[in-house]
Motif scaffolding. Sequence first.
Motif, PDB file in Angstrom:
ATOM      1  N   SER A  37      29.172 -39.177  14.811  1.00 23.04           N
ATOM      2  CA  SER A  37      29.736 -39.693  16.038  1.00 23.04           C
ATOM      3  C   SER A  37      28.674 -39.578  17.125  1.00 23.04           C
ATOM      4  CB  SER A  37      30.988 -38.894  16.443  1.00 23.04           C
ATOM      5  OG  SER A  37      30.640 -37.550  16.748  1.00 23.04           O
ATOM      6  N   ARG A  38      28.941 -40.148  18.295  1.00 26.07           N
ATOM      7  CA  ARG A  38      27.995 -40.045  19.404  1.00 26.07           C
ATOM      8  C   ARG A  38      28.732 -40.011  20.722  1.00 26.07           C
ATOM      9  NH1 ARG A  38      25.161 -46.075  19.078  1.00 26.07           N
ATOM     10  NH2 ARG A  38      26.975 -47.267  19.841  1.00 26.07           N
ATOM     11  N   GLN A  39      28.064 -39.432  21.705  1.00 28.30           N
ATOM     12  CA  GLN A  39      28.633 -39.372  23.051  1.00 28.30           C
ATOM     13  C   GLN A  39      27.543 -39.653  24.062  1.00 28.30           C
ATOM     14  OE1 GLN A  39      30.835 -35.801  23.974  1.00 28.30           O
ATOM     15  NE2 GLN A  39      31.933 -36.842  25.604  1.00 28.30           N
ATOM     16  N   ALA A  40      27.731 -40.720  24.800  1.00 26.10           N
ATOM     17  CA  ALA A  40      26.807 -41.086  25.865  1.00 26.10           C
ATOM     18  C   ALA A  40      27.273 -40.439  27.162  1.00 26.10           C
ATOM     19  CB  ALA A  40      26.766 -42.602  26.008  1.00 26.10           C
ATOM     20  N   PRO A  41      26.363 -40.269  28.132  1.00 28.75           N
ATOM     21  CA  PRO A  41      26.738 -39.656  29.409  1.00 28.75           C
ATOM     22  C   PRO A  41      27.887 -40.400  30.072  1.00 28.75           C
ATOM     23  CG  PRO A  41      24.362 -39.814  29.220  1.00 28.75           C
ATOM     24  CD  PRO A  41      24.921 -40.571  28.063  1.00 28.75           C
ATOM     25  N   GLY A  42      28.913 -39.655  30.469  1.00 33.23           N
ATOM     26  CA  GLY A  42      30.037 -40.248  31.160  1.00 33.23           C
ATOM     27  C   GLY A  42      31.006 -41.003  30.291  1.00 33.23           C
ATOM     28  N   LYS A  43      30.791 -40.961  28.975  1.00 30.44           N
ATOM     29  CA  LYS A  43      31.680 -41.702  28.060  1.00 30.44           C
ATOM     30  C   LYS A  43      32.316 -40.758  27.052  1.00 30.44           C
ATOM     31  CE  LYS A  43      29.313 -46.167  28.337  1.00 30.44           C
ATOM     32  NZ  LYS A  43      28.756 -47.293  27.560  1.00 30.44           N
ATOM     33  N   GLU A  44      33.396 -41.224  26.436  1.00 26.48           N
ATOM     34  CA  GLU A  44      34.044 -40.428  25.403  1.00 26.48           C
ATOM     35  C   GLU A  44      33.239 -40.481  24.103  1.00 26.48           C
ATOM     36  OE1 GLU A  44      38.722 -40.921  26.808  1.00 26.48           O
ATOM     37  OE2 GLU A  44      38.059 -41.622  24.852  1.00 26.48           O
ATOM     38  N   ARG A  45      33.437 -39.468  23.278  1.00 24.37           N
ATOM     39  CA  ARG A  45      32.798 -39.472  21.975  1.00 24.37           C
ATOM     40  C   ARG A  45      33.378 -40.601  21.137  1.00 24.37           C
ATOM     41  NH1 ARG A  45      31.833 -34.191  18.246  1.00 24.37           N
ATOM     42  NH2 ARG A  45      31.180 -33.392  20.275  1.00 24.37           N
ATOM     43  N   GLU A  46      32.500 -41.294  20.409  1.00 27.31           N
ATOM     44  CA  GLU A  46      32.950 -42.398  19.578  1.00 27.31           C
ATOM     45  C   GLU A  46      32.452 -42.273  18.145  1.00 27.31           C
ATOM     46  OE1 GLU A  46      31.465 -46.182  20.871  1.00 27.31           O
ATOM     47  OE2 GLU A  46      29.368 -45.543  20.825  1.00 27.31           O
ATOM     48  N   PHE A  47      33.247 -42.769  17.233  1.00 30.21           N
ATOM     49  CA  PHE A  47      32.882 -42.798  15.820  1.00 30.21           C
ATOM     50  C   PHE A  47      31.710 -43.746  15.596  1.00 30.21           C
ATOM     51  CE2 PHE A  47      33.293 -43.050  11.330  1.00 30.21           C
ATOM     52  CZ  PHE A  47      33.183 -44.381  10.980  1.00 30.21           C
ATOM     53  N   VAL A  48      30.804 -43.345  14.703  1.00 32.60           N
ATOM     54  CA  VAL A  48      29.648 -44.180  14.376  1.00 32.60           C
ATOM     55  C   VAL A  48      29.673 -44.610  12.914  1.00 32.60           C
ATOM     56  CG1 VAL A  48      27.131 -44.239  14.168  1.00 32.60           C
ATOM     57  CG2 VAL A  48      28.196 -43.158  16.158  1.00 32.60           C
ATOM     58  N   ALA A  49      29.764 -43.634  12.004  1.00 31.11           N
ATOM     59  CA  ALA A  49      29.712 -43.959  10.576  1.00 31.11           C
ATOM     60  C   ALA A  49      30.311 -42.824   9.768  1.00 31.11           C
ATOM     61  CB  ALA A  49      28.265 -44.202  10.139  1.00 31.11           C
ATOM     62  N   ALA A  50      30.790 -43.165   8.558  1.00 32.67           N
ATOM     63  CA  ALA A  50      31.356 -42.155   7.663  1.00 32.67           C
ATOM     64  C   ALA A  50      31.037 -42.507   6.225  1.00 32.67           C
ATOM     65  CB  ALA A  50      32.866 -42.050   7.854  1.00 32.67           C
ATOM     66  N   ILE A  51      31.061 -41.485   5.376  1.00 30.85           N
ATOM     67  CA  ILE A  51      30.771 -41.665   3.957  1.00 30.85           C
ATOM     68  C   ILE A  51      31.676 -40.739   3.148  1.00 30.85           C
ATOM     69  CG2 ILE A  51      28.897 -39.944   3.988  1.00 30.85           C
ATOM     70  CD1 ILE A  51      27.376 -41.827   2.031  1.00 30.85           C
ATOM     71  N   THR A  52      32.152 -41.223   2.016  1.00 35.09           N
ATOM     72  CA  THR A  52      33.034 -40.421   1.179  1.00 35.09           C
ATOM     73  C   THR A  52      32.274 -39.303   0.464  1.00 35.09           C
ATOM     74  OG1 THR A  52      32.726 -42.096  -0.545  1.00 35.09           O
ATOM     75  CG2 THR A  52      34.733 -42.236   0.782  1.00 35.09           C
ATOM     76  N   ARG A  53      33.010 -38.432  -0.192  1.00 35.34           N
ATOM     77  CA  ARG A  53      32.425 -37.237  -0.797  1.00 35.34           C
ATOM     78  C   ARG A  53      31.310 -37.558  -1.780  1.00 35.34           C
ATOM     79  NH1 ARG A  53      38.386 -34.966  -2.374  1.00 35.34           N
ATOM     80  NH2 ARG A  53      39.207 -34.995  -0.253  1.00 35.34           N
ATOM     81  N   GLY A  54      31.532 -38.552  -2.587  1.00 36.98           N
ATOM     82  CA  GLY A  54      30.541 -38.911  -3.590  1.00 36.98           C
ATOM     83  C   GLY A  54      29.551 -39.950  -3.116  1.00 36.98           C
ATOM     84  N   GLY A  55      29.779 -40.497  -1.931  1.00 32.33           N
ATOM     85  CA  GLY A  55      28.870 -41.481  -1.369  1.00 32.33           C
ATOM     86  C   GLY A  55      29.135 -42.911  -1.786  1.00 32.33           C
ATOM     87  N   SER A  56      30.233 -43.166  -2.467  1.00 26.04           N
ATOM     88  CA  SER A  56      30.474 -44.517  -2.978  1.00 26.04           C
ATOM     89  C   SER A  56      30.990 -45.481  -1.920  1.00 26.04           C
ATOM     90  CB  SER A  56      31.465 -44.464  -4.141  1.00 26.04           C
ATOM     91  OG  SER A  56      32.690 -43.913  -3.716  1.00 26.04           O
ATOM     92  N   SER A  57      31.581 -44.959  -0.856  1.00 24.64           N
ATOM     93  CA  SER A  57      32.135 -45.817   0.192  1.00 24.64           C
ATOM     94  C   SER A  57      31.653 -45.363   1.557  1.00 24.64           C
ATOM     95  CB  SER A  57      33.660 -45.805   0.165  1.00 24.64           C
ATOM     96  OG  SER A  57      34.145 -46.344  -1.032  1.00 24.64           O
ATOM     97  N   THR A  58      31.435 -46.345   2.432  1.00 26.04           N
ATOM     98  CA  THR A  58      31.008 -46.063   3.791  1.00 26.04           C
ATOM     99  C   THR A  58      31.801 -46.929   4.764  1.00 26.04           C
ATOM    100  OG1 THR A  58      29.247 -47.725   3.645  1.00 26.04           O
ATOM    101  CG2 THR A  58      28.660 -45.447   3.106  1.00 26.04           C
ATOM    102  N   GLU A  59      31.778 -46.511   6.035  1.00 24.38           N
ATOM    103  CA  GLU A  59      32.443 -47.258   7.097  1.00 24.38           C
ATOM    104  C   GLU A  59      31.611 -47.115   8.349  1.00 24.38           C
ATOM    105  OE1 GLU A  59      35.590 -49.116   6.676  1.00 24.38           O
ATOM    106  OE2 GLU A  59      34.452 -49.933   8.358  1.00 24.38           O
ATOM    107  N   TYR A  60      31.572 -48.202   9.145  1.00 24.47           N
ATOM    108  CA  TYR A  60      30.738 -48.193  10.346  1.00 24.47           C
ATOM    109  C   TYR A  60      31.521 -48.730  11.544  1.00 24.47           C
ATOM    110  CZ  TYR A  60      26.879 -47.663   7.061  1.00 24.47           C
ATOM    111  OH  TYR A  60      26.051 -47.204   6.074  1.00 24.47           O
ATOM    112  N   ALA A  61      31.150 -48.247  12.715  1.00 25.21           N
ATOM    113  CA  ALA A  61      31.645 -48.853  13.938  1.00 25.21           C
ATOM    114  C   ALA A  61      31.046 -50.246  14.064  1.00 25.21           C
ATOM    115  CB  ALA A  61      31.256 -48.007  15.141  1.00 25.21           C
ATOM    116  N   ALA A  62      31.786 -51.145  14.671  1.00 27.04           N
ATOM    117  CA  ALA A  62      31.316 -52.525  14.804  1.00 27.04           C
ATOM    118  C   ALA A  62      29.989 -52.600  15.565  1.00 27.04           C
ATOM    119  CB  ALA A  62      32.384 -53.365  15.498  1.00 27.04           C
TER     120      ALA A  62
END
Length: 123
Positions: A37-62
């Motif tokens: 995740s990431r947080q810019a100054p003055g902004k809320e924390r936002e999701f960036v990317a995720a990966i499953t336990r084995g690495g077979s699936s990923t998801e990204y912020a647009a």
Amino acid sequence: QVQLVESGGGLVQAGGSLKLSCAASGRTFSSYAMGWSRQAPGKEREFVAAITRGGSSTEYAASVKGRFTISRDNAKNTVYLQMSSLIPEDTAVYYCGASAVLLPVRISEYDYWGQGTQVTVSS
């Protein structure tokens, strides 16, 4: 308990690349989905990317899809975030997280967070 330590942040020009790493302690790394995740100054924390336990699936912020790639090495207890074509809007503190959820895309779904690493993209 999982302890996470991020590294690899820094200052980069727009259009450049950086690779973040997150080292996890403990023997249970492979039992957690991981994310960034990431947080810019003055902004809320936002999701960036995720990966499953084995690495077979990923998801990204647009906002980062096609530019960032998340990966993991369970033998090294490490998750990575390869960032390319960086833009000034990517400037933020980047956090690594561990989750018991299969593919966590919400900040609230994470159980552990690291302390963060600063990424600054200059124009």
